[in-house]
Structure formats: structure tokens, C-alpha cells
Scaffold this active site. Sequence first.
Site, PDB file in Angstrom:
ATOM      1  N   ASP A 161       4.545   2.905   0.617  1.00  0.00           N
ATOM      2  CA  ASP A 161       4.574   1.753   1.509  1.00  0.00           C
ATOM      3  C   ASP A 161       5.774   1.961   2.426  1.00  0.00           C
ATOM      4  O   ASP A 161       6.545   2.917   2.268  1.00  0.00           O
ATOM      5  CB  ASP A 161       4.703   0.469   0.689  1.00  0.00           C
ATOM      6  CG  ASP A 161       4.180  -0.750   1.431  1.00  0.00           C
ATOM      7  OD1 ASP A 161       4.008  -0.679   2.656  1.00  0.00           O
ATOM      8  OD2 ASP A 161       3.938  -1.775   0.772  1.00  0.00           O
ATOM      9  N   GLY A 162       5.966   1.115   3.404  1.00  0.00           N
ATOM     10  CA  GLY A 162       7.051   1.319   4.356  1.00  0.00           C
ATOM     11  C   GLY A 162       8.406   1.420   3.686  1.00  0.00           C
ATOM     12  O   GLY A 162       8.834   0.488   2.992  1.00  0.00           O
TER      13      GLY A 162
END
Length: 978
Positions: free
Chosen positions: A330-331
Site C-alpha cells: 500500500d502507499g
Amino acid sequence: MMFTTNTGSLYHRSTPFLLLLTLALIFSSCKTSEPESYRSAAEIPPLPEPEEEIVAEDQPVAEPTDIDSLLQEMTLEEKIGQLFVSPAYGRFTNNKDPQYIRLKRLIENYHLGGIIFMQGDVYGQAMLTNRLQDYSKIPLWIAQDMEFGAAMRVSGSTRITPAMGVAATGDPANAYLKGKITAREARTLGVNQIFAPVLDVNNNPENPVINVRSFSADPAMVSLYGQYMIDGIESEGVMATAKHFPGHGDTDVDSHLALPVIHHDFSRIDSLELRPFRETINNGLRSVMSAHIAYPNISRNGDMPGTMDESILNDILIDSLGFEGLIVTDGLEMKGIADHYSPGEAVIYALKAGVDMMLISPDEMSAINELKIAVEQGEVAEERIDRSVRKILQLKKEQDAFSNPRVDLQNLSSSINTPVYQSIADRIARNSVTILKDSENILPIREVDHLNILAVALADDESGSTGSSFARELRKYHGNVNFHVLDRRTSLEEKTEILEAADDADLILIGSFIIVRSHQPIQVQPEQLQFLRQLISRPIPSALVAFGNPYVLRDLPNTDAHVMAWSSNANQVRQTVPALFGASEVAGKLPINIPGMYEIGDGLEFNQSNIRFDSPESAGMSTEKLLELDMVMQEAINDSVFPGGVVGVMRKGVMVWQQGYGYHDYDKTRKVANDDVYDLASLTKVIATTTSMMKLVDDGRLDVQDRVAKYIPEFDTDDKREITIDQLLTHTSGLPAFQVYVDELKTREEIVRAVRNEPLVNNPGEEYVYSDLGFILLAEIVEEVSGLRIDRYVRNNFFYPMGMKSSFFNPQKTGRWISNRIPPTEIDTTYRDGLVQAEVHDERAWFMDGVAGHAGLFSSADDLSRLAYLLLNNGQFGGREYLKPETIKTFTERRSPINQRAYGYDRKSDGFSTAGELTGPNSFGHTGFTGTSFWIDPDEEIAIIILTNRVHPSRTYGSTISRVRAKIADAVMEAIEH
């Protein structure tokens, strides 16, 4: 082979797709509260490629790349760069823009592997993709979040209902279509990987970040719908990504803001959170995104985020579940990671844990440098880097990135947000609407019951414009909506105005636009909640519509109706509001639990009972083909057939076309509006008189075989005694067409007396003579039987309760609000010495005080479509039966042995017909001397309405109106997609 759910057939795969072009025809509205077992998505019919696709010039094609050879030739720096995917905004960017220059340097100097596009637009993103690809030695991997369709990030593309709403439709094929459309648009934009679907099981109502992004609180349902969406995405050659492993559904902390911690043991997580991942991995899932969540009870690494935890990724995902595909973080800029680890530490830990692709590092340059040092110092083996890079390069090869990395700009306009894609998205949105409560029978809303609506848009922002689409759509279906916004900028004075408006309201509608949005709460704020409770404490019914967070219902449990709409997007609002008024079917089922209130599978069902205003495609018609109406009408206007007019088309309960053309008169100073009101002339015979006769027959107050003499004493003569009502209706009574009368007779009483005593010109039943006089008498019979003159009878029994607000005799007596919407008819130099406007054109009707059975009624296309809907819907409108189906059948079938006519209505003739050549043989309708037309083809469930003032400025104008009517009808029928 049938594609089925546990409640019935969805679709027969041998059916030609063009029959399914529109939403309603692509898939049935099959509903189920129990998830079915997964079936091959190959059984779902193919989505057609966009028509008239333009093929761009050939791009230079490179030789097929041998991945191992390429990997051996790459430097360590080049290989490390391939692991990183950096954000970009898909909008126009100047060459000197700092962010653009930074991206260019990352690509050229740090060998960046990919781009994740954030917000942008179609052409901006496509052009930036091509510019950035030109700088890259190895083609960039393009990725994008598209959970709600491509429009989640790319304006101008197709937005599709969030996952939870898709599950509410009860049809997993909708998830497949969502994935397929999204991937097709992504592919057109040069996107290789979609970060969707969300496979988190949203079993925690307090979850501030997943919510409607999840399909359900039931892991079986998440697995089923998730798999179908994956299949849809992958069918277009685009990579789907399941997220967020091992599960983000049972959190109450937003990982964008902090590190959530889940304390469940492995047994619980294995039975619930892991199930969707396990099942989709077994079905060939190719990519997984990790979660920035700590799982201390299943990890040997304490509170380390799952993205960086070998116990989570290597041990469970790779070893236990056997996943061999691409693992993406994920980011990495999210605070659950960035607040605790440096950019380089996060990447090194993630790589060791099993991650292949590093998404949105907060500092790519530092992270790349730290990882390089770690490899050089032996902390990370270069072979570990090679393993992930090989995956990435192989994927780039599989997607032809080496041979053609650029976007075909010429292809965008024919392949993004096509009418087919939008119609499917509309249908999914419409089918997702879920009604959980209607304790006071508010729904569907009928204007006759709720004359004044107070609508309040509840928002968690301070824009002041939230809910504007809600207000706009409500006003399409209801004439009196008082709209207010309750947000963070609402003043005390505005709240007082809302409370005062509630005192005059018959119904309160609260539209909740509190949505899942990082950094913002998803609950109703205490001050707002206190005010809303005060508002709904009044002794009038109230309804809550959740355009976003569905759990907001817990805050207002005492509203009388609860409606789930799943998204605050304007398109979702457009497809939800009709359900409130019965303009679309409702059969959505709740895919989550709302503690203490509702369970999975709950949901009331309503049939459509009103007209919906929607696109032609939603009713199986082509907008492009209907645009031919513009040309037909403009040609007629140019030829002075009429100065202007309105064309209305309704099909399958959907008003797909209501368009004004030209001007009120030849001065061309006032354009025709869609809702303008016209003198119907002889359409009065069917809209008012025939409809009234149907009602009296229904009520048993007369029979069409009754002798006219039973009601009109003057007919009790030797030559008229055997004349029956049905002969008046079919124009076979022997009465003449008309008599001038008005040369000598100037009052209603004199004219009616003359008609009652008019000699016959033929023996009854032997000849067809189209007669105004017969319908004047029919109106007299209506009054004789009911005690009401026909204008009051038809208004009380049909126009008022059906919301036909623009249908009047003598509209000039109603007020300027309607009179000003009426184009003029003839300049009368014989009787009225001037322009006729807002009063009946027909002289006989005018001298009869504007009320007669043959002429005098004024109406709009919208109003006439309501009556057409009633006739096509077995006599029902708004949930009420106005006419019996058998009565409609009796009156609209051919009834005369000597002509084509039905009772009151004309029928399509064998030769030329104003209904055109393409309408079916069962078509019935009527025309009016002023240039009006009303035709219904019951086999195609279509109504074609034409309103003009072709007698302006003189009745000698408009001699070619019949041909124009036929052209319009044929253009409409040509637009039906078979």
C-alpha cells in the site's frame, strides 16, 4: 448453458448481445441474500468493443525481449529502480513544472519502474503517459486505483457503484461487468495494473477507511463478488490486485493516519479475513496489496506493519496460501509506515518480507540509495532484487509494454465512457438501491400525498454545494421541493429557516452525504445530530437516504424510512432518486449487518410504478440514432411546417427524449422549452374523452354497447334509437363530420342542443365518417353519468392524482405560470379578430366555453407520457390502478368492422400512416389538427409524442405535417437496438 444464481436464471449465453445493449437487458435483476458458489465468468456474455474504433498509425515494434538476458544486462541501480512506482497527476503539465521535472529525473537518473496516476483527466493522463514513457529505457509500468471504475481517478471516464453497492444488487455478474469496463478503459489509457478489488471483509461498522469499498461483511460474499470482479479485469489483459492482505475490514483506525493493530488470533483470521484471499489465490489471483496493519497475535514481529512483516507475507501469503504472484505495498507515504520507519528502512523490510513493488515512497531517491547500500553491504542479496525485478519485467512483456508502451490518443474518444459502459454503470447503480424500512408507507412518494417536501443534504464539509444533484433530481419528480444544506458552515439563522420550512412540509427527506474519506470522520457530528433529531421530532413523516456511509442509519434510527444509496456521486444520486418516487424497481439486499437494526439480506422490494427520466440506452435505444430527430424537426421548421415543437419518447417506463425545437412563432424571439404546453386539438378525444369513457366502463356505470338514447333523449327517434356508444367511439354512428354552427350559434347550450338534434348522413354502422359531433356527445354522456363536466371529471380522476400538472381546459384561467408556456396558434380573423394564445383554437370548442369532448385540452409531453405509461402498464400509475387491464385491451384493439379504428383511438392503417412504417401493427394513437400526435406501440412498449402549433399563423401552413409525423416515428423506431 445457463448462468444462474440460487434464485434463478440471469442470462442465456446464446442471446445476441445487441438485445442486451441497455442495462436492464444485459442482466436480469436477480436478487439473493445468500452468496452463490462461484461459476466461471466465461459464461457471462462478452461486452462489445466500442463501435467505429479508430485505429492509430502503427507504432515501432521492438523485437521480443528475453527477460533473463535483459536482467543480466541491467545494472544494480537499474534493477532497484524497477521496484519503485511513483505518483503522478494525469493533468496537463508544463515542461517546466517542478513535479514534472522531478518525475523525468526519477525516470532518467533513478530508472523508475512505474507510475501510479492519481487524479486527472482522460487526455491529460494519456498525454503525460506518452511523454514519460519516452524518457524511460525500460517501459514504465502504469498502475492506478480504480475501485469505483476508472472515474475514481480519471474524470471523463465511467464511474461505477462502490463494491458494497454492487453486492447489494444480488447479482455477481455486475461485479464482472464492473471489472471489465474498468479494465477496458484502463487499457485504453495505457494502465497495466488496477489496484482493485478490495477483498477486506467489512465486519466492523466503525471502520473509517474501508466501509463501502468492501463488498460485504460476509466473507463468502466478498469471495464471490471479488472473484467476479477479478475475472472481469483480467479478461481485458489488465492485472487485478486484491487488497489489503491479510485484511483491513476489522479496524477502527485509518492507516493513512496511524498504524491500526488487530489482536485476533490466527484461527479467527483464517476463518474470516483470509477466506477471500485464499479462494481467489486458488483461482489464479496474480497480484496482492499488503495492509499497513499490525497483527501481534499471528506474528513473531510484534507490532510491525504487515507490509514489512515476514510472518504475514512470506509465512502466510507465500508459504501457507501458495501465492506466487506480484506483491505490492500500500502507499508507503501513509503514516502507519512513514511515522515509524525511514523511506529506506520501509523498503528494505518490505523486500525481506516478500514485497515486489514499492508504491509511493515518500522519498524515492533516499529509499533507492539506502537499498543500494544494503545490497552492497550484503544486508539484502542481489538475487532477492532479481526475483522481484524478473516478475515485473515479465509482466511488462506480457502486456506488450516493450513493443508499444504509448497510448493511442486517437482511440480515446471512441473507447472511454461509451453509452454502453455508462448504461451498465447506471443500471448497477439503480439496482443497488436498498430500502430497509418504510414504516409509514412513505415510499414511493406520491405528490398527491406529500405536496411539500423539505429536503436536507447532510454533509461533513463546508462547501455549501453538497447535495445539489440531490435537489436537482428531486425536482424532476416533484414540483415543490424546499432544499437546504446542513454542513459545517450552516449558520444558526439557516437552521432556523430549516425548522420553519419543516412546519410547512408534508415530508422530510434527509440525504446523508457523509462518505468514507481519509482524515475526516464518517459519523454524524454531535451538533448536527442534535439538530436533526429536533427536526424529525415533528409529527410528519421523514426518510433518511444514505449516499455514502451506510452505518449512519444508526445515528437516526427513528426516521420512518431508511434507504441505502452507497455513494455520493452525482450519477448514483441520479439513479437513486427515481426509486423514491417509484420510477425504478427496488430489490437491493443489504450485504452487511447494521448492529441492532438490520441483517445481511434485509431489503424491501418495490415494483416500478412511475416514469423514470433516463438515457435512451437505459431503455434499449440509441442516443446517436435519436439525434436524427433534431434533423427531422429542423428540416420541418426550415420548411415552415411549424415554427417549433416538442418531441417526447417514452420506452419501457423511461422518458428517454423530451426535447423542444424551434420557436413559439416565426418572430423567433422565444425558443420552445421541453415542458411547453400545446393545444392538443383532437388529441382531446383520446386523452380526455376516451379515457373518461374507460373509467366509467371500469366502474360499471355504462357499457360501450349501451344505446346513446339511454343518456341523450334526443336520440330516442326512429333513425337514431339503435346508435350505440361504441359507434360514437369508432365514428360509425352516421353523424356528419361537423357542422359549422358557429356562424349562427354562439353559446355552449345552443351548440350542444344542435349536436343532439343533428340529422344523420348515413345509416348507423354502415359508413365511417370521422366526426367531432360524436365526441361532443360522448362528453355530454360523461357529464350525464358522473354529474361532472368532462374537464372536472378527467382532472379529478386522472390528471390531478397522476401529477399531470400541465393538463387543462381553459389554461388561461389557471394563471400565467402555465399560459406563458403555451405557444400561439392561429391568427383568427373570423371570430376573435387576433392572435389565439392560451385559449382553444377550435371554434366550436371555444364557443362551448373551451370545454368539449372533441377539442379544448392543453398539455405537455411530460404529462402525455404519464397517460401513455398508464396505458402500457396495465392501467397502473404511481402504485394505483386507474384502469383495468382488460378495459385498456378492449379500447385499444381494433373494434370497427368497417375501419381500422379502436374505441376512440385510431389504429395504424395498412397504407401510409402518421405512425410511420416501422411501428407495429398493434399501434394505436391519434393526431390533432393543431399539429399534435400521440402514438403507442404496445409491442415495443413505446410512446411517441409530437406537439407543434402548425396552424400558426394560419391553418393553411403546415400542409406536410403528416409526413413529418411519420418521419419522426420512423426515426424513433430506428433508434431501438435489436
